[in-house]
Design a protein around this motif. Structure first.
Motif, PDB file in Angstrom:
ATOM      1  N   LEU A 135       0.570  -1.237   0.186  1.00 47.89           N
ATOM      2  CA  LEU A 135       0.077   0.091  -0.125  1.00 47.89           C
ATOM      3  C   LEU A 135       0.976   1.160   0.075  1.00 47.89           C
ATOM      4  O   LEU A 135       0.531   2.278  -0.677  1.00 47.89           O
ATOM      5  CB  LEU A 135      -0.905  -0.049   1.399  1.00 47.89           C
TER       6      LEU A 135
ATOM      7  N   CYS B 291       2.456   2.313  -3.429  1.00 50.30           N
ATOM      8  CA  CYS B 291       1.268   2.607  -4.346  1.00 50.30           C
ATOM      9  C   CYS B 291       1.093   4.241  -4.156  1.00 50.30           C
ATOM     10  O   CYS B 291       0.771   4.998  -5.081  1.00 50.30           O
ATOM     11  CB  CYS B 291       0.048   2.047  -4.332  1.00 50.30           C
ATOM     12  N   LEU B 292       1.459   4.820  -2.982  1.00 53.17           N
ATOM     13  CA  LEU B 292       1.201   6.133  -2.532  1.00 53.17           C
ATOM     14  C   LEU B 292       1.776   7.205  -3.423  1.00 53.17           C
ATOM     15  O   LEU B 292       1.482   8.385  -3.867  1.00 53.17           O
ATOM     16  CB  LEU B 292       1.666   6.289  -1.388  1.00 53.17           C
TER      17      LEU B 292
ATOM     18  N   THR C  77     -10.689  -3.249  -1.211  1.00 55.66           N
ATOM     19  CA  THR C  77     -10.515  -1.972  -0.636  1.00 55.66           C
ATOM     20  C   THR C  77      -9.655  -1.266  -1.831  1.00 55.66           C
ATOM     21  O   THR C  77      -8.798  -1.705  -2.492  1.00 55.66           O
ATOM     22  CB  THR C  77      -9.635  -1.799   0.691  1.00 55.66           C
ATOM     23  N   SER C  78     -10.260   0.138  -2.180  1.00 49.75           N
ATOM     24  CA  SER C  78      -9.394   0.829  -3.436  1.00 49.75           C
ATOM     25  C   SER C  78      -8.103   1.170  -2.937  1.00 49.75           C
ATOM     26  O   SER C  78      -7.757   1.362  -1.546  1.00 49.75           O
ATOM     27  CB  SER C  78     -10.441   2.082  -3.520  1.00 49.75           C
ATOM     28  N   ILE C  79      -7.316   1.002  -3.830  1.00 48.54           N
ATOM     29  CA  ILE C  79      -5.819   1.550  -3.413  1.00 48.54           C
ATOM     30  C   ILE C  79      -5.485   2.987  -3.659  1.00 48.54           C
ATOM     31  O   ILE C  79      -5.897   3.352  -4.831  1.00 48.54           O
ATOM     32  CB  ILE C  79      -4.789   0.707  -4.584  1.00 48.54           C
ATOM     33  N   GLU C  80      -5.066   3.599  -2.713  1.00 48.20           N
ATOM     34  CA  GLU C  80      -4.597   5.059  -2.836  1.00 48.20           C
ATOM     35  C   GLU C  80      -3.274   5.132  -3.399  1.00 48.20           C
ATOM     36  O   GLU C  80      -2.433   4.518  -3.295  1.00 48.20           O
ATOM     37  CB  GLU C  80      -4.585   5.841  -1.335  1.00 48.20           C
ATOM     38  N   GLY C  81      -3.537   6.470  -4.406  1.00 40.30           N
ATOM     39  CA  GLY C  81      -2.189   6.566  -5.192  1.00 40.30           C
ATOM     40  C   GLY C  81      -2.092   8.201  -5.212  1.00 40.30           C
ATOM     41  O   GLY C  81      -2.807   8.847  -4.208  1.00 40.30           O
ATOM     42  N   ARG C  82      -1.156   8.669  -5.823  1.00 36.64           N
ATOM     43  CA  ARG C  82      -0.842  10.123  -6.128  1.00 36.64           C
ATOM     44  C   ARG C  82      -2.197  10.612  -6.694  1.00 36.64           C
ATOM     45  O   ARG C  82      -2.683  10.131  -7.539  1.00 36.64           O
ATOM     46  CB  ARG C  82       0.350  10.329  -7.088  1.00 36.64           C
ATOM     47  N   THR C  83      -2.425  11.900  -6.064  1.00 38.29           N
ATOM     48  CA  THR C  83      -3.352  12.652  -6.805  1.00 38.29           C
ATOM     49  C   THR C  83      -3.103  13.088  -8.232  1.00 38.29           C
ATOM     50  O   THR C  83      -2.207  13.560  -8.497  1.00 38.29           O
ATOM     51  CB  THR C  83      -3.690  13.887  -5.854  1.00 38.29           C
TER      52      THR C  83
END
Length: 223
Positions: free
Chosen positions: A60, A63-64, A196-202
């Motif tokens: 996780l 992927c941020l 659960t959705s994976i959070e990444g860069r905006t």
């Protein structure tokens, strides 16, 4: 530890990865609306191709810093304990072995057996083989049509996975007895998904899942 639903023994965690299911459509392959596999031939892993993680937190956090396509999810690959040795032997023999997978599966090491994170659900089973740093699938080795005809197995229309361990073991045993596939040790494996959705860069990310066309048979590819 997630146990097999059959009495044959425990399941061992190979590692975690992040990927986006893709539509599969090609000659000699099943049609799958959301193909899900650990194979490098049919599904790209994030945040960079071929990346494996030892923990969910590592996956996780990695992927941020990247743009994560819509639909990306966290997965785990589980291997029956009685099928691990052939997989590990192929990794050790390769010059491009996967340290994460070895750290989890190589029982010659003294590390603890790692338990699978809570909250995931088993999607189904597939048949894989390790070769030169890649995981190959029985689906991309011209085995699918023969397997359906000779073994009576079938994959689901959604994920392209086999429904149970017994079917996967039958396919792996059958594939290992053939002489016309990639020179790998085929093994059954189960996939676990976390919804659960994976959070990444905006920023803008892909909103459509691409259609994956059939790859050329391995014998026709130039390495």
């Amino acid at each position: 530890m997630i146990e097999s639903s059959s009495p044959d023994g425990e399941m061992l965690l190979a590692g975690y990865f992040v990927a986006v299911p893709e539509s599969l459509n090609g000659s000699g392959l099943p049609r799958a609306a959301r193909l899900t596999t650990a194979s490098d031939c049919l599904m790209d892993r994030l945040p960079e191709e071929g990346r494996w993680f030892g923990t969910t937190l590592e996956a996780l956090e990695a992927c941020l810093s990247v743009l994560v396509p819509v639909g990306a999810r966290l997965y785990a690959l589980l291997v029956p304990a009685d099928h691990v040795d052939g997989f590990v032997a192929d990794m050790v023999a390769s010059d491009t072995y996967e340290p994460v997978l070895l750290a989890h599966l190589d029982r010659r090491a003294d590390g603890p057996v790692r338990e699978v994170a809570a909250g995931g659900r088993v999607l189904g089973w597939e048949v894989l083989g390790y070769d030169i740093g890649l995981l190959h699938s029985w689906l991309c080795n011209n085995l699918y049509e023969d397997g359906v005809r000779q073994l009576g197995v079938a994959t689901d229309d959604d994920r392209g996975l086999l429904s149970d361990r017994e079917a996967a073991v039958r396919v792996a045993t059958w594939a290992n007895a053939r002489g016309d596939t990639k020179p790998v040790t085929w093994f059954p494996a189960a996939l676990v998904e976390w919804d659960t959705s994976i959070e990444g860069r905006t920023g803008p990310a892909a909103t459509e899942v691409p259609v994956r066309r059939a790859a050329e048979p391995w014998r026709l590819r130039i390495f």
